[in-house]
Scaffold this motif. Structure first.
Motif: not given
Length: 126
Positions: A10, A15-16, A63, A69, A114, A116, A118
């Motif tokens: 992430n 945000q995670a 995480v 990425q 999510d 990010s 994922n």
């Protein structure tokens, strides 16, 4: 054999936590700082990486908070079982979480993204 945990990346810790703790309802159980030496040996990334461990009934996710990425297209995902798909998709709107619905013939498949990007497949418990 059984699955122990899933590791994901992430971009942003806040945000995670918003997605996995606030939205999905998992509990943050640990926070690890992976030393750059170990990160280099395991993942070929020469930097210290923060890892958040979130858990719930039958699920454990590590995480990795990093701006790295994978390239697209990325088919990597994990799947969760929920009591109510409709409750989860309704809650997703409150959190601005992306719900993806795929339909083909008589089959409907649900995924979440999510914050990010994922992918998490979501299945209704029987």
């Amino acid at each position: 054999m059984e699955l122990n945990h899933v590791g994901i990346i992430n971009k942003n810790e806040e945000q995670a936590l918003k997605f996995y703790v606030d939205f999905l309802g998992l509990k943050k159980t640990r926070e690890i700082l992976l030393p750059s030496e170990l990160s280099q040996q395991l993942f070929s990334v020469d930097k210290e990486i923060k890892v958040l461990v979130v858990e719930g009934e039958g699920i454990k996710i590590e995480v990795f908070v990093s701006d790295f990425q994978p390239e697209n297209p990325n088919f990597t995902h994990f799947a969760i079982m929920v009591d109510s798909l409709s409750n989860l998709t309704g809650k997703a709107k409150q959190f601005d979480a992306n719900v993806i619905i795929g339909k083909y013939k008589d089959k409907t498949v649900y995924f979440l993204k999510d914050f990010s990007g994922n992918l998490i497949e979501v299945k209704q418990k029987p």
